[in-house]
Write a protein that holds these residues in place. Structure first.
Motif, PDB file in Angstrom:
ATOM      1  N   VAL A  50      38.374  18.567   1.061  1.00  0.00           N
ATOM      2  CA  VAL A  50      36.970  18.260   1.352  1.00  0.00           C
ATOM      3  C   VAL A  50      36.469  19.166   2.474  1.00  0.00           C
ATOM      4  N   GLU A  51      35.203  19.533   2.391  1.00  0.00           N
ATOM      5  CA  GLU A  51      34.563  20.286   3.468  1.00  0.00           C
ATOM      6  C   GLU A  51      33.328  19.532   3.952  1.00  0.00           C
ATOM      7  N   TYR A  52      33.044  19.650   5.249  1.00  0.00           N
ATOM      8  CA  TYR A  52      31.873  19.011   5.857  1.00  0.00           C
ATOM      9  C   TYR A  52      30.958  20.095   6.407  1.00  0.00           C
ATOM     10  N   ASN A  53      29.697  20.094   5.956  1.00  0.00           N
ATOM     11  CA  ASN A  53      28.718  21.088   6.388  1.00  0.00           C
ATOM     12  C   ASN A  53      28.015  20.555   7.638  1.00  0.00           C
ATOM     13  N   GLU A  54      28.440  21.024   8.798  1.00  0.00           N
ATOM     14  CA  GLU A  54      27.908  20.507  10.061  1.00  0.00           C
ATOM     15  C   GLU A  54      26.409  20.759  10.196  1.00  0.00           C
ATOM     16  N   GLU A  55      25.986  21.933   9.808  1.00  0.00           N
ATOM     17  CA  GLU A  55      24.564  22.283   9.935  1.00  0.00           C
ATOM     18  C   GLU A  55      23.710  21.388   9.043  1.00  0.00           C
ATOM     19  N   GLU A  56      24.169  21.163   7.829  1.00  0.00           N
ATOM     20  CA  GLU A  56      23.416  20.312   6.899  1.00  0.00           C
ATOM     21  C   GLU A  56      23.433  18.861   7.374  1.00  0.00           C
ATOM     22  N   GLY A  57      24.564  18.439   7.944  1.00  0.00           N
ATOM     23  CA  GLY A  57      24.670  17.074   8.447  1.00  0.00           C
ATOM     24  C   GLY A  57      23.653  16.769   9.532  1.00  0.00           C
ATOM     25  N   LEU A  58      23.326  17.769  10.342  1.00  0.00           N
ATOM     26  CA  LEU A  58      22.350  17.582  11.422  1.00  0.00           C
ATOM     27  C   LEU A  58      20.953  17.284  10.897  1.00  0.00           C
ATOM     28  N   LYS A  59      20.684  17.630   9.649  1.00  0.00           N
ATOM     29  CA  LYS A  59      19.358  17.386   9.065  1.00  0.00           C
ATOM     30  C   LYS A  59      19.140  15.921   8.686  1.00  0.00           C
ATOM     31  N   HIS A  60      20.204  15.135   8.726  1.00  0.00           N
ATOM     32  CA  HIS A  60      20.126  13.746   8.261  1.00  0.00           C
ATOM     33  C   HIS A  60      20.547  12.816   9.402  1.00  0.00           C
ATOM     34  N   ALA A  61      19.575  12.450  10.221  1.00  0.00           N
ATOM     35  CA  ALA A  61      19.858  11.675  11.433  1.00  0.00           C
ATOM     36  C   ALA A  61      20.310  10.251  11.110  1.00  0.00           C
ATOM     37  N   TYR A  62      21.151   9.728  11.965  1.00  0.00           N
ATOM     38  CA  TYR A  62      21.621   8.343  11.865  1.00  0.00           C
ATOM     39  C   TYR A  62      20.451   7.367  11.863  1.00  0.00           C
ATOM     40  N   LYS A  63      20.543   6.355  10.992  1.00  0.00           N
ATOM     41  CA  LYS A  63      19.533   5.293  10.938  1.00  0.00           C
ATOM     42  C   LYS A  63      20.243   3.948  11.048  1.00  0.00           C
ATOM     43  N   ARG A  64      19.940   3.224  12.094  1.00  0.00           N
ATOM     44  CA  ARG A  64      20.571   1.906  12.249  1.00  0.00           C
ATOM     45  C   ARG A  64      20.258   1.027  11.049  1.00  0.00           C
TER      46      ARG A  64
END
Length: 405
Positions: A375-389
């Motif tokens: 598995v790979e995790y795209n850190e840059e793409e992950g930053l586009k989807h902020a945590y939502k409680r």
């Protein structure tokens, strides 16, 4: 080789996921899933404040010792937050070891016990007709096993169905608080046997069928339901009752031959020990993310095998593709594997953040051979989807009493 850095990422590409990246001084890194749905940031704090500082400069190949250090060395053992944090580190270390060895993790566990991983899908519906139509669609896709969940007439919202809104996040978009759903045991008990009766009349007995009670019944109520469902030959009845008191499952077992599955909220083998030894369950559903990682799950499987209990890991959409890949490696190895819950490979948004080595064909999950977990995790793409409680729902009886969701 030493652990040089550990990063913790939180992203929400449809659901909140907590991802751990263990980086070595030689540039090799591993990924792990630490997601606990509705309590994500508690795991983040546990990792960043209490786990990460203890692991810098340690040898990542010492997987067993590091696992014991994080479990025994804490004194405050067990619990979902602790075990998810340990699990993420453990997965990442197995990922690293596989990459260094140039082998997929299942080879490090002992190799394959099978070529494909039998999966069951979720056929849901607002009506019996819709649910059965959806069952037919899963059969057409090649599924050998399918879970049936249907809205109960007279109840506004039932587990597995959400009316016009199909995601718990949608129910909390304005003010994140736990959604509340009503429950009536009598309405449920009067409805579910007919659902399975019609499923068998329409599709026969070749397809394996599953149903999730989600712990809403007392043991004697579960025993009664299991008895009513016996003519329809279920693969298993999942979470028939809460197992805080494991003796309750003896009551169920004494009254029905319907196979029983439980364990998705279990964190260690001790949660399941009596159920396994007393042979009051047939399938153990603990997920690698919530059960402390690959290291203890391998031991749990070996222990369960001595009592004819099969492994059927939880496969909900609030587990990240890292966990799903870890399950695939585990399932290929485990001699006593039974079936894998499968909710698909996610949305384009999810797959932009995580890439994985999994595919599905004719009822089976297949795993592409890649070193480590794959598995790979795209850190840059992950930053586009902020945590939502957000929260999972809660359930109340029709008189207002809080009940099991």
């Amino acid at each position: 080789m030493k652990i040089e850095q550990i990063k913790v990422f939180v992203s929400c590409p449809g659901r909140n996921f907590v991802t751990v990246k263990v980086i070595t001084d030689e540039g090799v890194y591993g990924l792990g899933d630490a997601t606990v749905n509705g309590r994500e940031m508690a795991v983040v704090a546990y990792l960043e404040e209490h786990v990460v500082p203890c692991l810098i400069n340690r040898d990542p190949h010492q997987i067993e010792d590091i696992w014991q250090y994080l479990y025994k060395g804490v004194y405050w053992r067990r619990g979902p937050i602790t075990m998810a944090a340990i699990a993420a580190i453990d997965m990442a270390l197995w990922d690293i070891k596989g990459k260094v060895a140039g082998l997929p993790v299942y080879q490090l566990l002992g190799g394959k016990s099978r070529e494909g991983i039998t999966a069951y899908g979720h056929a849901n519906g607002e009506t019996m007709t819709e649910t059965l139509d959806n069952l037919g669609k899963f059969i057409e896709q090649g599924f050998k096993a399918v879970r049936l969940q249907c809205a109960i007439p007279g109840l506004g919202g039932t587990y597995g169905t959400l009316g016009d809104k199909k995601d718990y996040f949608e129910l909390q978009s304005d003010r994140p608080l736990p959604p509340e759903q009503p429950w009536s045991t009598s309405k449920y008990m009067n409805f579910i046997p007919e659902l399975f009766k019609q499923a068998r009349e329409r599709y026969g007995y070749e397809i394996q069928l599953v149903h999730d009670v989600h712990s809403r019944l007392t043991p004697i109520e579960s025993a009664h339901l299991g008895k009513l469902l016996e003519p329809f030959n279920l693969m298993f009845l999942e979470d028939a009752s809460a197992a805080d008191n494991q003796d309750g499952y003896q009551i169920i077992r004494n009254h029905t031959t319907t196979p029983l599955a439980i364990g998705e909220i279990f964190n260690t083998v001790w949660d399941a020990k009596d159920l396994i030894v007393n042979q009051t369950i047939d399938y153990l559903r603990t997920a690698i993310t919530h059960g402390g990682g690959i290291t203890p799950m391998k031991k749990m499987a070996d222990f369960a095998a001595m009592y004819n209990v099969r492994m059927a890991p939880h496969g909900a959409p609030d587990l990240s593709p890292i966990c799903h890949a870890a399950h695939a490696h585990f399932n290929l190895w485990a001699p006593n594997f039974g079936v894998q819950e499968f909710i698909g490979f996610g949305t384009a948004k999810l797959n932009s953040v995580f890439s994985h080595p999994l595919s599905f064909d004719n009822g089976y999950i297949h795993l592409e051979d890649k070193p480590g977990l794959g598995v790979e995790y795209n850190e840059e793409e992950g930053l586009k989807h902020a945590y939502k409680r957000s929260y999972l729902p809660v359930t109340r009886l029709e008189d207002g009493t809080l009940w099991y969701w």
